[in-house]
Enzyme design. Structure first.
Site, PDB file in Angstrom:
ATOM      1  N   LYS A 168      22.162   5.409  28.507  1.00  0.00           N
ATOM      2  CA  LYS A 168      20.754   5.803  28.400  1.00  0.00           C
ATOM      3  C   LYS A 168      20.569   6.902  27.344  1.00  0.00           C
ATOM      4  CE  LYS A 168      19.595   4.541  33.176  1.00  0.00           C
ATOM      5  NZ  LYS A 168      19.019   5.006  34.465  1.00  0.00           N
TER       6      LYS A 168
ATOM      7  N   TYR B 147      12.042  -2.962  33.518  1.00  0.00           N
ATOM      8  CA  TYR B 147      11.991  -2.298  34.822  1.00  0.00           C
ATOM      9  C   TYR B 147      10.813  -2.775  35.671  1.00  0.00           C
ATOM     10  CZ  TYR B 147      15.569   0.999  33.245  1.00  0.00           C
ATOM     11  OH  TYR B 147      16.740   1.573  32.806  1.00  0.00           O
TER      12      TYR B 147
ATOM     13  N   ASN C 236      20.259   9.807  34.287  1.00  0.00           N
ATOM     14  CA  ASN C 236      21.558   9.692  34.965  1.00  0.00           C
ATOM     15  C   ASN C 236      22.600   8.951  34.128  1.00  0.00           C
ATOM     16  OD1 ASN C 236      20.520   7.138  35.214  1.00  0.00           O
ATOM     17  ND2 ASN C 236      20.519   7.100  37.455  1.00  0.00           N
TER      18      ASN C 236
ATOM     19  N   HIS D 162      23.223   2.795  33.223  1.00  0.00           N
ATOM     20  CA  HIS D 162      22.648   1.759  34.088  1.00  0.00           C
ATOM     21  C   HIS D 162      23.692   0.677  34.305  1.00  0.00           C
ATOM     22  CE1 HIS D 162      19.883  -1.506  35.403  1.00  0.00           C
ATOM     23  NE2 HIS D 162      20.619  -2.265  34.606  1.00  0.00           N
TER      24      HIS D 162
ATOM     25  N   GLU E  36      19.365  -9.435  32.626  1.00  0.00           N
ATOM     26  CA  GLU E  36      19.394  -8.233  31.803  1.00  0.00           C
ATOM     27  C   GLU E  36      20.208  -8.432  30.518  1.00  0.00           C
ATOM     28  OE1 GLU E  36      18.866  -5.138  35.577  1.00  0.00           O
ATOM     29  OE2 GLU E  36      20.759  -5.187  34.458  1.00  0.00           O
TER      30      GLU E  36
END
Length: 370
Positions: A97, A135, A201, A204, A215
């Site tokens: 990310k 998302y 975080n 993913h 995805e």
């Protein structure tokens, strides 16, 4: 009965402007291959030893090079191969990310050390529309807008990973969604090391086979906007032998540690014609030209746009002499000294002439992508 794996492979014949299909057979006992022309119903390539193909390269969507032909494995050709390889070749989508892109070299090195194979890698910058689509399952939740703001705040790196039990293994490696919880329960995990909160975080990971398929398709089977800058830049390529040896993360880490910005990177599978065209400036100039082309087309490479003031000259300095043995004696801290084997397998390509930096970047991130 001798074990062998069977696939349906496709090759685009540019001269005839059509796609040819073959049954591709691999015999692990002696590393031999055989090809059968499906349309013409005849042997195309008799069984022969072919050391360039390794078992870990055999999975659906893999791109392999056989005698200058770039083949894509599009399906299994029998139930035995499907049953034998499905679990071993399970795949998932990983995303580094925006908050962890500065640590992507370290994260890629962790991935290699844990035994994952890289199938595809691409740096992207998501539009808000694309992020909302990716998302969509979180639409309407209280954190949705914050998530979109974060995921569109900078580039991210999408990675298709492969390993036995890949989905579970990757999710265990990245740790719990909340980095604070990760630091308590799994202090060695990626989120524990690099995450900040439940949104920022670091990484993913797909949560199921169906999610992984969707995805992976989202990032690697559709176009995303080109984020290359094409200014103050030069091209760096992590060569196929270094990618296959799991050195990509270490090399990227060194580049970032030396203060260079990697503004875009992507895994490419070069055909012989592309390799010849790209390296044509060396034809008749260096005696190793033919081997240089063969190495660049021998498997996946990772191309990078490197941004800095005087980028071609500065980056060439940290890459070092073309012969790693000379580099180890004279400039031991350069990339080729640390990661190269010989003049052909010297780990990294860099732009030699200052005026060619933008041209080489354009070749990969404009010409080849079109």
């Amino acid at each position: 009965m001798e074990e062998r794996y069977a696939f349906i492979a496709e090759w685009y014949d540019a001269n005839a402007s059509l796609t040819r299909r073959y049954q591709f057979l691999y015999f692990p006992s002696d590393n031999a291959i055989e090809m059968y022309d499906i349309k013409n119903r005849r042997i195309f390539l008799k069984r022969s030893k072919f050391e360039a193909i390794k078992p870990e390269q055999l999975f659906i969507s893999s791109v392999i090079n056989v005698h200058s032909r770039q083949l894509t494995l599009v399906d299994y050709a029998d139930d035995f191969t499907r049953t034998k390889l499905t679990n071993r070749t399970e795949r998932t989508l990983a995303i580094i990310k925006p908050d962890a892109v500065s640590k992507m070299g370290t994260i890629l090195d962790i991935i290699a050390n844990e035994g994952f194979s890289l199938c595809h890698v691409k740096m992207v910058r998501l539009s808000r529309k694309a992020a909302a689509e990716f998302y969509a399952e979180h639409t309407g939740k209280h954190f949705f807008d914050q998530l979109l703001d974060f995921m569109t705040s900078g580039p991210a790196v999408a990675i298709e990973l492969m390993a036995p039990n890949c989905i579970r293994k990757w999710r265990q490696l990245i740790g719990p969604t909340n980095p604070a919880k990760a630091r308590e329960e799994s202090p060695g995990s990626i989120r524990a090391k690099f995450g900040t909160d439940g949104t920022r975080n670091a990484c993913h990971g797909s949560d199921s086979p169906s999610s992984a398929e969707r995805e992976i398709g989202f990032f690697f089977r559709r176009d995303h906007s080109n984020i290359a800058q094409f200014s103050n830049c030069t091209l760096g390529i992590i060569k196929p032998h270094a990618v296959a040896s799991g050195l990509g993360g270490k090399i990227i880490n060194e580049i970032q540690a030396k203060g260079f910005q990697i503004s875009v990177l992507e895994m490419f599978f070069l055909e012989r014609a592309n390799g010849d065209e790209f390296l044509e400036v060396y034809k008749g100039v260096v005696s190793e030209y033919t081997q240089m082309v063969a190495q660049l087309c021998s498997g996946p490479c990772i191309a990078m746009e490197i941004v800095a003031e005087n980028a071609p000259t500065e980056f060439r300095e940290i890459v070092g002499p073309s012969d790693p043995e000379i580099a180890r004696h004279l400039r031991p801290h350069t990339l080729r000294a640390m990661f190269g084997k010989d003049k052909i397998q010297n780990a990294v390509h860099c732009t030699d002439l200052p005026d060619d930096g933008v041209l080489e970047v354009e070749y990969f991130f404009r010409v080849l992508q079109n």
